[in-house]
Design an enzyme around this catalytic site. Structure first.
Site, PDB file in Angstrom:
ATOM      1  N   LYS A   1       0.994   3.057  10.408  1.00 30.11           N
ATOM      2  CA  LYS A   1      -0.283   3.495   9.852  1.00 30.11           C
ATOM      3  C   LYS A   1      -1.448   2.847  10.617  1.00 30.11           C
ATOM      4  O   LYS A   1      -1.234   1.898  11.395  1.00 30.11           O
ATOM      5  CB  LYS A   1      -0.304   3.167   8.356  1.00 30.11           C
ATOM      6  CG  LYS A   1       0.778   3.928   7.554  1.00 30.11           C
ATOM      7  CD  LYS A   1       0.763   3.533   6.091  1.00 30.11           C
ATOM      8  CE  LYS A   1       1.818   4.286   5.289  1.00 30.11           C
ATOM      9  NZ  LYS A   1       1.773   3.921   3.846  1.00 30.11           N
TER      10      LYS A   1
ATOM     11  N   TYR B   1       1.494  14.074   2.428  1.00 33.57           N
ATOM     12  CA  TYR B   1       1.522  13.374   1.136  1.00 33.57           C
ATOM     13  C   TYR B   1       1.289  14.312  -0.043  1.00 33.57           C
ATOM     14  O   TYR B   1       0.848  13.874  -1.103  1.00 33.57           O
ATOM     15  CB  TYR B   1       0.476  12.251   1.136  1.00 33.57           C
ATOM     16  CG  TYR B   1       0.894  11.003   1.891  1.00 33.57           C
ATOM     17  CD1 TYR B   1       2.052  10.296   1.548  1.00 33.57           C
ATOM     18  CD2 TYR B   1       0.119  10.502   2.942  1.00 33.57           C
ATOM     19  CE1 TYR B   1       2.433   9.144   2.229  1.00 33.57           C
ATOM     20  CE2 TYR B   1       0.495   9.341   3.629  1.00 33.57           C
ATOM     21  CZ  TYR B   1       1.646   8.664   3.260  1.00 33.57           C
ATOM     22  OH  TYR B   1       2.025   7.519   3.920  1.00 33.57           O
TER      23      TYR B   1
ATOM     24  N   PHE C   1      -5.060   7.497  -6.430  1.00 36.55           N
ATOM     25  CA  PHE C   1      -5.258   6.862  -5.124  1.00 36.55           C
ATOM     26  C   PHE C   1      -5.215   7.863  -3.958  1.00 36.55           C
ATOM     27  O   PHE C   1      -5.422   7.469  -2.804  1.00 36.55           O
ATOM     28  CB  PHE C   1      -4.235   5.737  -4.901  1.00 36.55           C
ATOM     29  CG  PHE C   1      -2.782   6.181  -4.936  1.00 36.55           C
ATOM     30  CD1 PHE C   1      -2.187   6.772  -3.824  1.00 36.55           C
ATOM     31  CD2 PHE C   1      -2.012   6.002  -6.081  1.00 36.55           C
ATOM     32  CE1 PHE C   1      -0.853   7.181  -3.843  1.00 36.55           C
ATOM     33  CE2 PHE C   1      -0.671   6.405  -6.114  1.00 36.55           C
ATOM     34  CZ  PHE C   1      -0.106   6.996  -4.996  1.00 36.55           C
TER      35      PHE C   1
ATOM     36  N   ARG D   1      14.238   2.477   5.162  1.00 37.43           N
ATOM     37  CA  ARG D   1      13.492   2.103   3.946  1.00 37.43           C
ATOM     38  C   ARG D   1      13.737   0.627   3.606  1.00 37.43           C
ATOM     39  O   ARG D   1      12.839  -0.071   3.158  1.00 37.43           O
ATOM     40  CB  ARG D   1      13.909   2.980   2.765  1.00 37.43           C
ATOM     41  CG  ARG D   1      13.585   4.459   2.919  1.00 37.43           C
ATOM     42  CD  ARG D   1      12.184   4.811   2.534  1.00 37.43           C
ATOM     43  NE  ARG D   1      11.924   4.643   1.110  1.00 37.43           N
ATOM     44  CZ  ARG D   1      10.766   4.988   0.532  1.00 37.43           C
ATOM     45  NH1 ARG D   1       9.776   5.502   1.260  1.00 37.43           N
ATOM     46  NH2 ARG D   1      10.592   4.797  -0.748  1.00 37.43           N
TER      47      ARG D   1
ATOM     48  N   THR E   1       7.126  -0.661  -1.519  1.00 32.53           N
ATOM     49  CA  THR E   1       5.798  -0.055  -1.318  1.00 32.53           C
ATOM     50  C   THR E   1       4.683  -1.097  -1.450  1.00 32.53           C
ATOM     51  O   THR E   1       3.757  -1.122  -0.634  1.00 32.53           O
ATOM     52  CB  THR E   1       5.586   1.071  -2.355  1.00 32.53           C
ATOM     53  OG1 THR E   1       6.662   2.015  -2.219  1.00 32.53           O
ATOM     54  CG2 THR E   1       4.267   1.785  -2.136  1.00 32.53           C
TER      55      THR E   1
ATOM     56  N   ARG F   1       7.073  -4.860   5.624  1.00 29.46           N
ATOM     57  CA  ARG F   1       5.956  -5.077   4.690  1.00 29.46           C
ATOM     58  C   ARG F   1       5.970  -6.488   4.111  1.00 29.46           C
ATOM     59  O   ARG F   1       4.924  -7.082   3.888  1.00 29.46           O
ATOM     60  CB  ARG F   1       6.016  -4.028   3.574  1.00 29.46           C
ATOM     61  CG  ARG F   1       5.610  -2.625   4.041  1.00 29.46           C
ATOM     62  CD  ARG F   1       5.948  -1.594   2.980  1.00 29.46           C
ATOM     63  NE  ARG F   1       5.482  -0.251   3.298  1.00 29.46           N
ATOM     64  CZ  ARG F   1       5.888   0.832   2.652  1.00 29.46           C
ATOM     65  NH1 ARG F   1       6.759   0.742   1.668  1.00 29.46           N
ATOM     66  NH2 ARG F   1       5.412   2.029   2.997  1.00 29.46           N
TER      67      ARG F   1
ATOM     68  N   ASN G   1      -0.227  -0.965   3.801  1.00 27.76           N
ATOM     69  CA  ASN G   1       1.167  -1.430   3.926  1.00 27.76           C
ATOM     70  C   ASN G   1       1.833  -1.052   5.253  1.00 27.76           C
ATOM     71  O   ASN G   1       3.054  -0.977   5.358  1.00 27.76           O
ATOM     72  CB  ASN G   1       1.996  -1.023   2.699  1.00 27.76           C
ATOM     73  CG  ASN G   1       2.077   0.477   2.499  1.00 27.76           C
ATOM     74  OD1 ASN G   1       1.595   1.239   3.340  1.00 27.76           O
ATOM     75  ND2 ASN G   1       2.686   0.910   1.420  1.00 27.76           N
TER      76      ASN G   1
ATOM     77  N   HIS H   1       5.125   3.860   7.263  1.00 31.86           N
ATOM     78  CA  HIS H   1       5.720   4.893   6.410  1.00 31.86           C
ATOM     79  C   HIS H   1       7.161   5.143   6.843  1.00 31.86           C
ATOM     80  O   HIS H   1       7.469   5.101   8.033  1.00 31.86           O
ATOM     81  CB  HIS H   1       4.945   6.213   6.545  1.00 31.86           C
ATOM     82  CG  HIS H   1       5.703   7.398   6.001  1.00 31.86           C
ATOM     83  ND1 HIS H   1       5.704   7.709   4.669  1.00 31.86           N
ATOM     84  CD2 HIS H   1       6.540   8.294   6.607  1.00 31.86           C
ATOM     85  CE1 HIS H   1       6.498   8.768   4.472  1.00 31.86           C
ATOM     86  NE2 HIS H   1       7.011   9.144   5.626  1.00 31.86           N
TER      87      HIS H   1
ATOM     88  N   GLU I   1       9.420  16.061   7.557  1.00 37.54           N
ATOM     89  CA  GLU I   1       8.303  15.308   8.123  1.00 37.54           C
ATOM     90  C   GLU I   1       8.325  15.315   9.647  1.00 37.54           C
ATOM     91  O   GLU I   1       7.275  15.407  10.287  1.00 37.54           O
ATOM     92  CB  GLU I   1       8.302  13.878   7.561  1.00 37.54           C
ATOM     93  CG  GLU I   1       7.970  13.867   6.067  1.00 37.54           C
ATOM     94  CD  GLU I   1       8.197  12.522   5.380  1.00 37.54           C
ATOM     95  OE1 GLU I   1       8.541  11.530   6.059  1.00 37.54           O
ATOM     96  OE2 GLU I   1       8.021  12.467   4.140  1.00 37.54           O
TER      97      GLU I   1
HETATM   98  N1  UDP Z   1      -0.094   4.132  -2.289  1.00 34.06           N
HETATM   99  C1  UDP Z   1      -1.265   3.568  -2.754  1.00 34.06           C
HETATM  100  N2  UDP Z   1      -1.318   3.143  -4.064  1.00 34.06           N
HETATM  101  C2  UDP Z   1      -0.270   3.282  -4.912  1.00 34.06           C
HETATM  102  C3  UDP Z   1       0.915   3.877  -4.435  1.00 34.06           C
HETATM  103  C4  UDP Z   1       0.978   4.292  -3.117  1.00 34.06           C
HETATM  104  O1  UDP Z   1      -2.227   3.418  -2.008  1.00 34.06           O
HETATM  105  O2  UDP Z   1      -0.382   2.888  -6.083  1.00 34.06           O
HETATM  106  C5  UDP Z   1      -0.009   4.573  -0.879  1.00 34.06           C
HETATM  107  C6  UDP Z   1       0.748   3.575  -0.006  1.00 34.06           C
HETATM  108  O3  UDP Z   1       0.140   3.590   1.290  1.00 34.06           O
HETATM  109  C7  UDP Z   1       2.127   4.182   0.034  1.00 34.06           C
HETATM  110  C8  UDP Z   1       1.793   5.675   0.078  1.00 34.06           C
HETATM  111  O4  UDP Z   1       0.689   5.811  -0.806  1.00 34.06           O
HETATM  112  O5  UDP Z   1       2.863   3.738   1.158  1.00 34.06           O
HETATM  113  C9  UDP Z   1       2.903   6.600  -0.345  1.00 34.06           C
HETATM  114  O6  UDP Z   1       3.366   6.212  -1.614  1.00 34.06           O
HETATM  115  P1  UDP Z   1       4.932   6.170  -1.930  1.00 34.06           P
HETATM  116  O7  UDP Z   1       5.080   5.936  -3.385  1.00 34.06           O
HETATM  117  O8  UDP Z   1       5.582   7.368  -1.332  1.00 34.06           O
HETATM  118  O9  UDP Z   1       5.391   4.816  -1.192  1.00 34.06           O
HETATM  119  P2  UDP Z   1       6.279   4.601   0.131  1.00 34.06           P
HETATM  120  O10 UDP Z   1       7.302   5.710   0.182  1.00 34.06           O
HETATM  121  O11 UDP Z   1       5.337   4.606   1.318  1.00 34.06           O
HETATM  122  O12 UDP Z   1       6.902   3.250  -0.053  1.00 34.06           O
HETATM  123 MG    MG Z   2       7.049   7.789   0.063  1.00 33.06          MG
END
Ligand code: UDP
Ligand code: MG
Length: 162
Positions: free
Chosen positions: A20, A60, A68, A96, A102, A113, A123, A126, A137
């Site tokens: 990112k 997304y 958010f 992952r 996350t 992370r 974070n 992705h 994707e």
């Molecule tokens: N995100 C955020 N606030 C939240 C949850 C998610 O800003 O409360 C952002 C964060 O950058 C995250 C992305 O949205 O990586 C996608 O969310 P997801 O739940 O898919 O998390 P990931 O798969 O990236 O762990």
């Molecule tokens: Mg995700």
């Protein structure tokens, strides 16, 4: 002991990994790529890219209704990202795990992370959450001809069966 029926059942998957804008700005590109390289996955696509708003929204789209979402879209489009496609047995779930939770405050030390970030909204990386989304994707972020289907000579030292 060698269990060919088990080895043969292991699925080769593809995942979309993206550094990112904060990861790029903070000079973490090499560090993050290294973690996937050292693990033993195969890089099949790589580019530095300024993401249009529409693409970020499509990527997304499942999070559209979240409060958010607008901040997430401005974050992802705030600077160049590094787009990557990685291939390997079990690569989706394994990536992952390498990335971590996350919320970086909950991410284990040793994860990207956990080691390199503090906030959910910054974070650094992705990773696709399922093999289906990995395929979706990669198709979204890469054009035909941008991916390399190559055979690293080291393969037999990483995988029993290729
Ligand atoms: N995100 C955020 N606030 C939240 C949850 C998610 O800003 O409360 C952002 C964060 O950058 C995250 C992305 O949205 O990586 C996608 O969310 P997801 O739940 O898919 O998390 P990931 O798969 O990236 O762990
Ligand atoms: Mg995700």
């Amino acid at each position: 002991i060698f269990l060919p029926h088990l080895a043969a059942s292991l699925e080769v998957e593809e995942t979309y990994i993206m550094i990112k804008p904060d990861g790029v700005q903070r000079g973490l590109v090499g560090e993050i790529i290294s973690r996937f390289e050292k693990k033993g996955f195969k890089l099949t696509g790589l580019k530095l890219f300024e993401c249009p708003k529409e693409l970020a929204e499509e990527h997304y789209k499942d999070l559209q209704s979240k409060s958010f979402f607008p901040n997430l879209i401005s974050y992802i489009t705030s600077g160049p990202v590094v787009c990557m496609a990685w291939e390997g047995v079990g690569v989706v779930e394994s990536a992952r795990k390498l990335i971590g939770a996350t919320n970086p405050l909950n991410a284990m030390p040793g994860t990207i992370r956990g080691d390199l970030a503090v906030q959910t909204g910054r974070n650094v990386v992705h990773g696709s959450d399922s093999p289906e989304n990995g395929i979706r994707e990669i198709a979204l972020w890469f054009k035909e001809g941008e991916l390399c289907k190559w055979a690293p000579t080291i393969d037999p030292w990483l995988n029993e069966i290729n």
